[in-house]
Structures are given as structure tokens and as C-alpha cells.
Design a protein around this motif. Structure first.
Motif, PDB file in Angstrom:
ATOM      1  N   ILE A   1       0.824  -1.203   0.000  1.00 12.89           N
ATOM      2  CA  ILE A   1       0.000   0.000   0.000  1.00 12.89           C
ATOM      3  C   ILE A   1       0.864   1.261   0.000  1.00 12.89           C
ATOM      4  N   GLU A   2       1.974   1.226   0.736  1.00 15.73           N
ATOM      5  CA  GLU A   2       2.845   2.391   0.858  1.00 15.73           C
ATOM      6  C   GLU A   2       3.784   2.560  -0.333  1.00 15.73           C
ATOM      7  N   HIS A   3       3.994   1.510  -1.115  1.00 15.79           N
ATOM      8  CA  HIS A   3       4.945   1.550  -2.232  1.00 15.79           C
ATOM      9  C   HIS A   3       4.384   2.395  -3.374  1.00 15.79           C
ATOM     10  N   LYS A   4       5.096   3.450  -3.740  1.00 19.06           N
ATOM     11  CA  LYS A   4       4.611   4.384  -4.764  1.00 19.06           C
ATOM     12  C   LYS A   4       5.481   4.406  -6.019  1.00 19.06           C
ATOM     13  N   ASP A   5       6.518   3.552  -6.069  1.00 22.07           N
ATOM     14  CA  ASP A   5       7.485   3.609  -7.170  1.00 22.07           C
ATOM     15  C   ASP A   5       7.300   2.524  -8.214  1.00 22.07           C
ATOM     16  N   GLY A   6       6.138   1.928  -8.324  1.00 22.62           N
ATOM     17  CA  GLY A   6       5.905   0.903  -9.335  1.00 22.62           C
ATOM     18  C   GLY A   6       4.995  -0.176  -8.813  1.00 22.62           C
ATOM     19  N   PRO A   7       4.793  -1.206  -9.633  1.00 19.61           N
ATOM     20  CA  PRO A   7       3.886  -2.290  -9.245  1.00 19.61           C
ATOM     21  C   PRO A   7       4.470  -3.170  -8.144  1.00 19.61           C
ATOM     22  N   VAL A   8       3.572  -3.854  -7.455  1.00 17.45           N
ATOM     23  CA  VAL A   8       3.949  -4.768  -6.377  1.00 17.45           C
ATOM     24  C   VAL A   8       3.264  -6.112  -6.632  1.00 17.45           C
ATOM     25  N   ALA A   9       4.010  -7.200  -6.453  1.00 14.80           N
ATOM     26  CA  ALA A   9       3.448  -8.545  -6.555  1.00 14.80           C
ATOM     27  C   ALA A   9       3.597  -9.231  -5.202  1.00 14.80           C
ATOM     28  N   LEU A  10       2.476  -9.685  -4.652  1.00 15.53           N
ATOM     29  CA  LEU A  10       2.516 -10.512  -3.449  1.00 15.53           C
ATOM     30  C   LEU A  10       2.366 -11.956  -3.906  1.00 15.53           C
TER      31      LEU A  10
END
Length: 70
Positions: free
Chosen positions: A20-29
Motif C-alpha cells: 500500500i505504501e509503495h509508490k514507485d511501481g507495481p507490487v506482486a505478493l
């Protein structure tokens, strides 16, 4: 892309907050469908902060930890 592979429910909660806090690109869980044991936060309080740091030590090795045997 930030890829996070949490090991249990506590790490998944921490990973979700990171995502949620990551603003620099996509995130994969990358989650497991296995019935994994949840680490007790009373015994392992380092789990939430360790997830944010990228890893943590649950137990130190005992005995000869040298990769080269004599």
C-alpha cells in the motif's frame, strides 16, 4: 517491480502494508496455498519489521557453520 513472498499470515499483513505504501511501481505478493503455520509474534517479534527490511533471523546456527569442512 517489488516482489514480496511472505511466509505466513503475519508476514502477509506486513507485506500488504508495504504494498500500500509503495509508490514507485507495481507490487506482486506471491502467496502460498499451503496450510502454513503462523509464527507467534510473542516468540518472534521481529517478523513485522523484518519483513519490511527484507529478512530476519529466526534462530542462529549451532555447531560448525563453516561451508568448508576440514
Amino acid at each position: 517491480m517489488l516482489v514480496i513472498r511472505p511466509a505466513d499470515a503475519n508476514e502477509t499483513a506486513a507485506a500488504w502494508q508495504i504494498a500500500i505504501e509503495h509508490k514507485d511501481g507495481p507490487v506482486a505478493l506471491v502467496l502460498s496455498r499451503q496450510n502454513l503455520q503462523v509464527l507467534n509474534l510473542q516468540t518472534y517479534p521481529q517478523v513485522p519489521l523484518g519483513t519490511r527490511s527484507g529478512g530476519y533471523v529466526l534462530a542462529h546456527a549451532t555447531g560448525n557453520t563453516s561451508p568448508i569442512s576440514s
